[in-house]
Design a protein around this motif. Structure first.
Motif, mmCIF file in Angstrom:
data_model
loop_
_atom_site.group_PDB
_atom_site.id
_atom_site.type_symbol
_atom_site.label_atom_id
_atom_site.label_comp_id
_atom_site.label_asym_id
_atom_site.label_seq_id
_atom_site.Cartn_x
_atom_site.Cartn_y
_atom_site.Cartn_z
ATOM 1 N N GLU A 23 -2.773 -14.821 -30.402
ATOM 2 C CA GLU A 23 -2.315 -14.128 -29.197
ATOM 3 C C GLU A 23 -2.279 -15.089 -28.002
ATOM 4 O O GLU A 23 -1.336 -15.069 -27.210
ATOM 5 C CB GLU A 23 -3.249 -12.953 -28.904
ATOM 6 C CG GLU A 23 -2.847 -12.144 -27.689
ATOM 7 C CD GLU A 23 -3.818 -11.007 -27.430
ATOM 8 O OE1 GLU A 23 -4.033 -10.698 -26.256
ATOM 9 O OE2 GLU A 23 -4.352 -10.441 -28.398
ATOM 10 N N MET A 24 -3.275 -15.946 -27.879
ATOM 11 C CA MET A 24 -3.310 -16.906 -26.776
ATOM 12 C C MET A 24 -2.154 -17.901 -26.883
ATOM 13 O O MET A 24 -1.561 -18.277 -25.877
ATOM 14 C CB MET A 24 -4.660 -17.642 -26.751
ATOM 15 C CG MET A 24 -5.787 -16.778 -26.244
ATOM 16 S SD MET A 24 -7.429 -17.538 -26.352
ATOM 17 C CE MET A 24 -7.177 -19.135 -25.668
ATOM 18 N N ARG A 25 -1.827 -18.331 -28.109
ATOM 19 C CA ARG A 25 -0.694 -19.244 -28.298
ATOM 20 C C ARG A 25 0.606 -18.579 -27.876
ATOM 21 O O ARG A 25 1.444 -19.179 -27.211
ATOM 22 C CB ARG A 25 -0.581 -19.672 -29.758
ATOM 23 C CG ARG A 25 -1.427 -20.861 -30.103
ATOM 24 C CD ARG A 25 -1.167 -21.333 -31.500
ATOM 25 N NE ARG A 25 0.202 -21.815 -31.647
ATOM 26 C CZ ARG A 25 0.707 -22.276 -32.764
ATOM 27 N NH1 ARG A 25 -0.029 -22.309 -33.834
ATOM 28 N NH2 ARG A 25 1.939 -22.704 -32.819
ATOM 29 N N THR A 26 0.779 -17.317 -28.255
ATOM 30 C CA THR A 26 1.984 -16.575 -27.892
ATOM 31 C C THR A 26 2.077 -16.422 -26.374
ATOM 32 O O THR A 26 3.134 -16.635 -25.783
ATOM 33 C CB THR A 26 1.976 -15.189 -28.565
ATOM 34 O OG1 THR A 26 1.901 -15.371 -29.975
ATOM 35 C CG2 THR A 26 3.220 -14.399 -28.216
ATOM 36 N N GLU A 27 0.960 -16.065 -25.746
ATOM 37 C CA GLU A 27 0.947 -15.914 -24.294
ATOM 38 C C GLU A 27 1.246 -17.241 -23.599
ATOM 39 O O GLU A 27 1.935 -17.268 -22.573
ATOM 40 C CB GLU A 27 -0.397 -15.370 -23.836
ATOM 41 C CG GLU A 27 -0.610 -13.911 -24.207
ATOM 42 C CD GLU A 27 -2.012 -13.415 -23.874
ATOM 43 O OE1 GLU A 27 -2.823 -14.196 -23.331
ATOM 44 O OE2 GLU A 27 -2.292 -12.248 -24.164
ATOM 45 N N ALA A 28 0.742 -18.339 -24.135
ATOM 46 C CA ALA A 28 1.009 -19.653 -23.543
ATOM 47 C C ALA A 28 2.487 -20.007 -23.642
ATOM 48 O O ALA A 28 3.084 -20.532 -22.695
ATOM 49 C CB ALA A 28 0.157 -20.723 -24.233
ATOM 50 N N ARG A 29 3.103 -19.701 -24.779
ATOM 51 C CA ARG A 29 4.539 -19.970 -24.933
ATOM 52 C C ARG A 29 5.357 -19.106 -23.972
ATOM 53 O O ARG A 29 6.307 -19.570 -23.370
ATOM 54 C CB ARG A 29 4.974 -19.720 -26.377
ATOM 55 C CG ARG A 29 4.475 -20.772 -27.326
ATOM 56 C CD ARG A 29 4.818 -20.417 -28.763
ATOM 57 N NE ARG A 29 4.158 -21.313 -29.668
ATOM 58 C CZ ARG A 29 4.793 -22.068 -30.540
ATOM 59 N NH1 ARG A 29 6.086 -22.004 -30.653
ATOM 60 N NH2 ARG A 29 4.127 -22.868 -31.330
ATOM 61 N N GLU A 30 4.976 -17.834 -23.842
ATOM 62 C CA GLU A 30 5.683 -16.948 -22.921
ATOM 63 C C GLU A 30 5.538 -17.446 -21.477
ATOM 64 O O GLU A 30 6.489 -17.394 -20.705
ATOM 65 C CB GLU A 30 5.161 -15.518 -23.052
ATOM 66 C CG GLU A 30 5.562 -14.849 -24.348
ATOM 67 C CD GLU A 30 4.888 -13.501 -24.566
ATOM 68 O OE1 GLU A 30 4.040 -13.098 -23.727
ATOM 69 O OE2 GLU A 30 5.200 -12.850 -25.571
ATOM 70 N N ALA A 31 4.356 -17.910 -21.118
ATOM 71 C CA ALA A 31 4.135 -18.434 -19.769
ATOM 72 C C ALA A 31 4.970 -19.690 -19.533
ATOM 73 O O ALA A 31 5.494 -19.894 -18.431
ATOM 74 C CB ALA A 31 2.651 -18.737 -19.555
ATOM 75 N N THR A 32 5.119 -20.514 -20.552
ATOM 76 C CA THR A 32 5.949 -21.710 -20.432
ATOM 77 C C THR A 32 7.405 -21.338 -20.188
ATOM 78 O O THR A 32 8.071 -21.908 -19.318
ATOM 79 C CB THR A 32 5.835 -22.574 -21.705
ATOM 80 O OG1 THR A 32 4.473 -22.954 -21.875
ATOM 81 C CG2 THR A 32 6.686 -23.825 -21.603
ATOM 82 N N LYS A 76 -7.060 -13.548 -31.859
ATOM 83 C CA LYS A 76 -7.124 -13.879 -30.431
ATOM 84 C C LYS A 76 -6.491 -15.249 -30.190
ATOM 85 O O LYS A 76 -5.778 -15.446 -29.206
ATOM 86 C CB LYS A 76 -8.580 -13.863 -29.952
ATOM 87 C CG LYS A 76 -8.723 -14.074 -28.483
ATOM 88 C CD LYS A 76 -8.077 -12.936 -27.703
ATOM 89 C CE LYS A 76 -8.270 -13.142 -26.224
ATOM 90 N NZ LYS A 76 -7.493 -12.203 -25.433
ATOM 91 N N ASP A 118 8.472 -18.496 -18.925
ATOM 92 C CA ASP A 118 8.546 -17.911 -17.587
ATOM 93 C C ASP A 118 8.555 -18.996 -16.513
ATOM 94 O O ASP A 118 9.283 -18.897 -15.522
ATOM 95 C CB ASP A 118 7.373 -16.956 -17.347
ATOM 96 C CG ASP A 118 7.478 -15.675 -18.158
ATOM 97 O OD1 ASP A 118 8.582 -15.376 -18.664
ATOM 98 O OD2 ASP A 118 6.445 -14.980 -18.286
#
Length: 122
Positions: free
Chosen positions: A31-40, A28, A42
C-alpha cells in the motif's frame, strides 16, 4: 554435560511468529508503494500545470510571443528561466522543446507506462 541452546519447538514458534508478522506487514508495504507512486504522479501533474501557467504568463508578458499562433518549432517562443521554450497558443508546446523545457524535465527521470484499459466510470 551442560548444553545450552533452543529446542526445536522454540525455533518453530519463532519462525511462525516471524511469518505472521511478515504476513501482516506485507500489505502495508504494498500500500505504501502504491501511495508513493500516486504521489509521484500527482507531483508530476502539478509540475506540468505549474509550468504551463508560468509559461502562459511569460508569453503574455513577452511582446514577441503570439498567443494565437499554433505550434511551430523555434518560431513562436518565449524565455523561461533563461531557457527558450516553444509555445502553442500561448502555452508551452507539448514537446521536448515546450513543456519539458518549461518544467525543467530531464528525459529518463521517470519511466512512462500507460494502460489501455478503459477507465472506471465514477
Amino acid at each position: 554435560m551442560d548444553q545450552k541452546g533452543f529446542t526445536l519447538i522454540e525455533l518453530i514458534m519463532v519462525i511462525v511468529i516471524l511469518g505472521i508478522l511478515a504476513a501482516t506487514a506485507m500489505p502495508k508495504y504494498v500500500e505504501m508503494r502504491t501511495e508513493a507512486r500516486e504521489a509521484t504522479v500527482d507531483g508530476l501533474a502539478g509540475a506540468v500545470a505549474g509550468a504551463s501557467a508560468i509559461g502562459h504568463a511569460a508569453c503574455l508578458i513577452d511582446t514577441s510571443c503570439d498567443v494565437t499562433a499554433a505550434y511551430n518549432t523555434g518560431v513562436n517562443v518565449t524565455t523561461m528561466g533563461g531557457v527558450t521554450v516553444d509555445m502553442a497558443y500561448g502555452y508551452p508546446a507539448a514537446s521536448t522543446l515546450g513543456i519539458q523545457r518549461a518544467m525543467d524535465y530531464t528525459a529518463g527521470q521517470f519511466n512512462e507506462t500507460h494502460s489501455t484499459a478503459t477507465p472506471p466510470v465514477s
